[in-house]
Design a protein around this motif. Structure first.
Motif, PDB file in Angstrom:
ATOM      1  N   ASP A  58     -12.348  30.724  37.748  1.00  0.00           N
ATOM      2  CA  ASP A  58     -11.688  30.811  36.685  1.00  0.00           C
ATOM      3  C   ASP A  58     -12.133  30.509  35.112  1.00  0.00           C
ATOM      4  N   THR A  59     -11.554  32.292  34.169  1.00  0.00           N
ATOM      5  CA  THR A  59     -12.980  31.913  33.319  1.00  0.00           C
ATOM      6  C   THR A  59     -12.586  30.433  32.470  1.00  0.00           C
ATOM      7  N   GLU A  60     -13.326  30.856  31.262  1.00  0.00           N
ATOM      8  CA  GLU A  60     -13.445  29.320  30.535  1.00  0.00           C
ATOM      9  C   GLU A  60     -13.199  30.114  28.525  1.00  0.00           C
ATOM     10  N   VAL A  61     -12.594  31.335  28.920  1.00  0.00           N
ATOM     11  CA  VAL A  61     -12.720  31.438  27.278  1.00  0.00           C
ATOM     12  C   VAL A  61     -10.666  32.133  27.960  1.00  0.00           C
ATOM     13  N   THR A  62     -10.627  31.431  26.889  1.00  0.00           N
ATOM     14  CA  THR A  62      -8.776  31.206  26.540  1.00  0.00           C
ATOM     15  C   THR A  62      -8.433  32.361  25.905  1.00  0.00           C
ATOM     16  N   GLN A  63      -7.331  33.318  26.196  1.00  0.00           N
ATOM     17  CA  GLN A  63      -6.923  33.915  25.318  1.00  0.00           C
ATOM     18  C   GLN A  63      -5.304  34.093  25.081  1.00  0.00           C
ATOM     19  N   THR A  64      -5.065  33.991  24.176  1.00  0.00           N
ATOM     20  CA  THR A  64      -2.999  33.553  23.825  1.00  0.00           C
ATOM     21  C   THR A  64      -2.875  34.654  22.668  1.00  0.00           C
ATOM     22  N   PRO A  65      -1.856  35.418  22.536  1.00  0.00           N
ATOM     23  CA  PRO A  65      -1.020  35.774  23.824  1.00  0.00           C
ATOM     24  C   PRO A  65      -1.866  36.071  24.715  1.00  0.00           C
ATOM     25  N   LYS A  66      -0.635  36.839  26.274  1.00  0.00           N
ATOM     26  CA  LYS A  66      -1.106  37.936  27.275  1.00  0.00           C
ATOM     27  C   LYS A  66      -0.703  38.734  26.871  1.00  0.00           C
ATOM     28  N   HIS A  67       0.574  38.604  26.079  1.00  0.00           N
ATOM     29  CA  HIS A  67       0.936  40.523  25.856  1.00  0.00           C
ATOM     30  C   HIS A  67       1.848  39.979  24.974  1.00  0.00           C
ATOM     31  N   LEU A  68       1.836  41.475  23.680  1.00  0.00           N
ATOM     32  CA  LEU A  68       2.191  41.103  22.742  1.00  0.00           C
ATOM     33  C   LEU A  68       2.561  42.450  22.379  1.00  0.00           C
ATOM     34  N   VAL A  69       4.075  42.833  22.077  1.00  0.00           N
ATOM     35  CA  VAL A  69       4.637  44.247  21.073  1.00  0.00           C
ATOM     36  C   VAL A  69       4.724  43.835  19.736  1.00  0.00           C
ATOM     37  N   MET A  70       4.864  44.664  19.155  1.00  0.00           N
ATOM     38  CA  MET A  70       4.410  44.316  17.412  1.00  0.00           C
ATOM     39  C   MET A  70       4.863  45.935  16.757  1.00  0.00           C
ATOM     40  N   GLY A  71       5.919  46.200  16.469  1.00  0.00           N
ATOM     41  CA  GLY A  71       5.966  47.132  15.315  1.00  0.00           C
ATOM     42  C   GLY A  71       4.715  47.296  13.855  1.00  0.00           C
ATOM     43  N   MET A  72       4.866  49.187  13.812  1.00  0.00           N
ATOM     44  CA  MET A  72       3.304  49.388  12.967  1.00  0.00           C
ATOM     45  C   MET A  72       3.450  48.592  11.870  1.00  0.00           C
ATOM     46  N   THR A  73       4.510  47.559  11.515  1.00  0.00           N
ATOM     47  CA  THR A  73       4.584  47.003   9.835  1.00  0.00           C
ATOM     48  C   THR A  73       4.155  45.333  10.182  1.00  0.00           C
ATOM     49  N   ASN A  74       4.425  44.497  11.779  1.00  0.00           N
ATOM     50  CA  ASN A  74       4.358  43.580  11.202  1.00  0.00           C
ATOM     51  C   ASN A  74       2.788  42.817  11.017  1.00  0.00           C
ATOM     52  N   LYS A  75       2.614  41.333  11.450  1.00  0.00           N
ATOM     53  CA  LYS A  75       1.631  40.661  11.270  1.00  0.00           C
ATOM     54  C   LYS A  75       1.989  40.051  12.362  1.00  0.00           C
ATOM     55  N   LYS A  76       0.591  40.492  13.083  1.00  0.00           N
ATOM     56  CA  LYS A  76      -0.323  38.746  14.218  1.00  0.00           C
ATOM     57  C   LYS A  76      -1.355  38.711  13.802  1.00  0.00           C
ATOM     58  N   SER A  77      -1.218  37.541  15.398  1.00  0.00           N
ATOM     59  CA  SER A  77      -2.489  37.208  15.077  1.00  0.00           C
ATOM     60  C   SER A  77      -3.190  37.331  17.387  1.00  0.00           C
ATOM     61  N   LEU A  78      -3.678  37.097  17.319  1.00  0.00           N
ATOM     62  CA  LEU A  78      -4.713  37.015  18.687  1.00  0.00           C
ATOM     63  C   LEU A  78      -5.766  35.835  18.259  1.00  0.00           C
ATOM     64  N   LYS A  79      -5.696  35.073  19.788  1.00  0.00           N
ATOM     65  CA  LYS A  79      -6.158  34.075  19.763  1.00  0.00           C
ATOM     66  C   LYS A  79      -6.817  33.412  20.682  1.00  0.00           C
ATOM     67  N   CYS A  80      -8.459  33.090  20.538  1.00  0.00           N
ATOM     68  CA  CYS A  80      -9.241  33.275  21.614  1.00  0.00           C
ATOM     69  C   CYS A  80      -9.845  31.541  21.443  1.00  0.00           C
ATOM     70  N   GLU A  81     -10.126  30.671  23.219  1.00  0.00           N
ATOM     71  CA  GLU A  81     -10.608  29.484  22.664  1.00  0.00           C
ATOM     72  C   GLU A  81     -11.894  29.664  23.469  1.00  0.00           C
ATOM     73  N   GLN A  82     -12.823  28.788  23.126  1.00  0.00           N
ATOM     74  CA  GLN A  82     -14.102  28.838  24.219  1.00  0.00           C
ATOM     75  C   GLN A  82     -14.142  27.265  24.898  1.00  0.00           C
ATOM     76  N   HIS A  83     -14.868  26.653  25.846  1.00  0.00           N
ATOM     77  CA  HIS A  83     -15.182  25.832  25.698  1.00  0.00           C
ATOM     78  C   HIS A  83     -16.487  25.558  26.294  1.00  0.00           C
ATOM     79  N   MET A  84     -17.536  26.159  26.452  1.00  0.00           N
ATOM     80  CA  MET A  84     -18.726  26.616  26.650  1.00  0.00           C
ATOM     81  C   MET A  84     -19.470  26.048  25.861  1.00  0.00           C
ATOM     82  N   GLY A  85     -19.297  26.427  25.455  1.00  0.00           N
ATOM     83  CA  GLY A  85     -20.158  25.413  24.003  1.00  0.00           C
ATOM     84  C   GLY A  85     -21.562  26.860  23.801  1.00  0.00           C
TER      85      GLY A  85
END
Lengths: 115, 115
Positions: free
Chosen positions: A1-28
């Protein structure tokens, strides 16, 4: 299993939307990356942060805005995207220095669809 | 220009037979060499890397790769293929004298293992 975690797994957005992708790692790791991958193609480097500072920006359009709040977290802010920006966005991390052939470890990715 | 070639878009192998996925590179000096695997709808997983020393490198899931300096190749091998090995495989190279962060990617090879 990867130790790099990303959210969300899926994202649908319109061309005028603002959204964010997030990532976290615990490998130092002190280098974190954003890549964009189209289907069945190799990943394309977008941004690299090293010690929380932006080190590489591969001429990415300003509608993509990265942020590194601390050594474990990486965000990608999205605004006014185009349909051609639809892709798999991969976060990754590695040790930033050293003559060790530093391995880049990837997360599972966030599937982005722009409608 | 530096480049990585994966000459086969697709490789078909019967289950139980040995498999080889080819990779050649054109990079100045002695590069670091990597193999990654991407299963359907997943992120990239690190398989193995060559840094220095023994030309035969062993990695995850029974895979190995042989570094051949004279032929500038780093072919991925497995003695006995499994259906579960079916995936997209990427070869990547980093120039030792270049950036710690940037990899040069091959185009990818789709491996299909038939029962």
């Amino acid at each position: 299993d990867t130790e790099v975690t990303q959210t969300p797994k899926h994202l649908v957005m319109g061309m005028t939307n603002k959204k964010s992708l997030k990532c976290e790692q615990h490998m130092g790791h002190r280098a974190m990356y954003w890549y964009k991958q189209k289907a069945k193609k190799p990943p394309e480097l977008m941004f690299v942060y090293s010690y929380e500072k932006l080190s590489i920006n591969e001429s990415v359009p300003s509608r993509f805005s990265p942020e590194c709040p601390n050594s474990s977290l990486l965000n990608l802010h999205l605004h006014a995207l185009q349909p051609e920006d639809s892709a798999l966005y991969l976060c990754a991390s590695s040790h930033p220095t050293g003559d060790s052939g530093n391995t880049i470890y990837f997360g599972e990715g966030s599937w982005l669809t722009v409608v | 220009a530096q480049s990585v070639a994966q000459p086969e878009d697709q490789v078909n192998v019967a289950e139980g037979n040995p498999l080889t996925v080819k990779c050649t590179y054109s990079v100045s000096g002695n590069p670091y060499l990597f193999w990654y695997v991407q299963y359907p709808n997943r992120g990239l997983q690190f398989l193995l890397k060559y840094i220095t020393g023994d030309n035969l490198v062993k990695g995850s899931y029974g895979f190995e790769a042989e570094f051949n300096k004279s032929q500038t190749s780093f072919h991925l091998k497995k003695p006995s293929a499994l259906v579960s090995d079916s995936a997209l495989y990427f070869c990547a190279v980093r120039d030792r004298g270049g950036s710690n962060y940037q990899l040069i990617w091959g185009a990818g090879t789709k491996l299909i293992i038939k029962p």
